[in-house]
Design an enzyme around this catalytic site. Structure first.
Site, mmCIF file in Angstrom:
data_model
loop_
_atom_site.group_PDB
_atom_site.id
_atom_site.type_symbol
_atom_site.label_atom_id
_atom_site.label_comp_id
_atom_site.label_asym_id
_atom_site.label_seq_id
_atom_site.Cartn_x
_atom_site.Cartn_y
_atom_site.Cartn_z
ATOM 1 N N ARG A 240 64.835 57.619 42.410
ATOM 2 C CA ARG A 240 65.003 58.578 43.493
ATOM 3 C C ARG A 240 64.147 58.142 44.676
ATOM 4 N NH1 ARG A 240 68.958 60.307 41.714
ATOM 5 N NH2 ARG A 240 69.540 62.430 41.186
ATOM 6 N N GLU A 269 67.175 60.215 52.281
ATOM 7 C CA GLU A 269 68.530 59.672 52.395
ATOM 8 C C GLU A 269 69.538 60.775 52.749
ATOM 9 O OE1 GLU A 269 68.622 58.151 48.245
ATOM 10 O OE2 GLU A 269 70.291 59.515 47.917
ATOM 11 N N HIS A 287 72.924 54.561 47.270
ATOM 12 C CA HIS A 287 72.876 55.458 46.093
ATOM 13 C C HIS A 287 74.178 55.364 45.291
ATOM 14 C CE1 HIS A 287 70.807 59.350 44.506
ATOM 15 N NE2 HIS A 287 71.495 58.768 43.544
#
Ligand code: DGY
Length: 327
Positions: A240, A269, A287
């Site tokens: 993360r 993000e 991601h």
């Protein structure tokens, strides 16, 4: 009798919406806008369930404003977008989507490690830019992968998948650090040796982050930790954003205090720290570690199974706060 209403907060496979529509009145998000808190609260009015991804934050304010809500099913194994304590206090069940993405995510972790160590995207950009006019002995020399030391921070299911790929596929010496040590059987299966975080930072040639994001793991890798790593090491983050201090990492990369990084997740993000966009020795992906069609479908199906199982029979598959069920 009218069906209970649920919200599918982001665009998802049409067949998943069709499945949910067999049981529920479903409001969707056809434009796939990421709603702000007020927008999310407005759409959640009257809904007993929600299908979310990591982009919807479910906190005390949202819960207080949506008293009919009973379950939020995340299409992700990570659930740092949930305030689980607030959900439990409000009697709202949270579910995540574990296991179905383990191997795919471990595959991607390894792909990112390889791309980073062997400078694949950097050299591709060079070629596409028309700069390749002759072969050279030292052109895009990277870091060795086979036989090197693979360090893993966070040794859950995905960490173990990365370890097995490194040990069995690439003859790597695998070391790991985790809140709790694996059983001897699992350590043997992963051919992994437990070490302190300091030793992990000092010894890893490739350090892969696979730990959950919590207040305790915020900036687990910052300037001080980067300074302990080998100047020839790479850092891979498939966990993360927020676990790495992206500003400190960009500076370490620019000053070549570590060799390179591969990042699939970022602080804040989809915004990316502007310095990371300008340093060459970093591979950046949006991601996508779990992004294969089959795995994303399995994640979406599991989130849908949780909604259907809980709202029709009181039986979710993967509850995060099962104490809510006992009430
Ligand atoms: C997960 O499942 O947590 C992945 O990061 C996708 O959000």
């Amino acid at each position: 009798m009218s069906k209970p209403s649920i919200l599918v907060a982001r665009a998802v496979f049409p067949q998943i919406v069709d499945r949910l529509a067999q049981h529920f009145e479903v409001e969707t998000n056809p434009s796939d806008e990421v709603w702000d808190k007020a927008g999310l609260i407005a759409r959640l009015q009257g809904k007993v369930g929600a299908f979310t991804t990591g982009s919807e934050r479910i906190d005390a304010e949202v819960l207080a404003a949506c008293p009919q809500l009973k379950i939020v099913a995340n299409m992700a194994v990570g659930y740092n977008n949930f305030d689980v304590a607030a959900m439990t206090a409000a009697g709202v069940l949270g579910t995540n989507a574990p296991d179905v993405l383990t191997e795919t995510t471990a595959d991607f972790g390894f792909a990112l490690l390889m791309a980073t160590a062997r400078r694949i995207t950097e050299s591709e950009h060079f070629l596409r830019a028309g700069k390749w006019n002759k072969w050279a002995y030292d052109m895009f020399s990277g870091c060795e992968v086979h036989g090197s030391t693979l360090g893993i921070l966070g040794m859950g299911r995905i960490g173990q998948g990365v370890a097995k790929r490194g040990a069995h596929g690439f003859g790597m010496n695998v070391i790991y650090h985790n809140r709790s040590r694996l059983t001897p059987e699992l350590e043997a299966e992963c051919q992994a040796r437990y070490v302190s975080k300091e030793e992990l930072l000092r010894s890893a040639d490739h350090l892969v982050l696979v730990l959950p994001y919590t207040p305790a793991s915020h900036h687990a890798i910052g300037a001080a930790e980067l300074a302990q790593m080998k100047p020839t090491a790479t850092l891979i983050n498939i966990a993360r954003g927020g676990i790495v201090d992206d500003a400190a990492l960009a500076q370490a990369l620019r000053e070549r205090r570590i060799a390179a990084a591969g990042l699939d997740v970022f602080e804040g993000e989809p915004q990316v720290h502007p310095e990371l966009l300008t340093v060459p020795n970093v591979v950046l992906t949006p991601h996508i570690a779990s992004a294969t069609v089959g795995t994303r479908l399995a994640m979406a199906n599991l989130a849908a199974d949780n909604l259907v199982g809980f709202l029709t029979q009181g039986k979710p598959l993967t509850p995060l706060n099962p104490q809510v069920l006992a009430r």
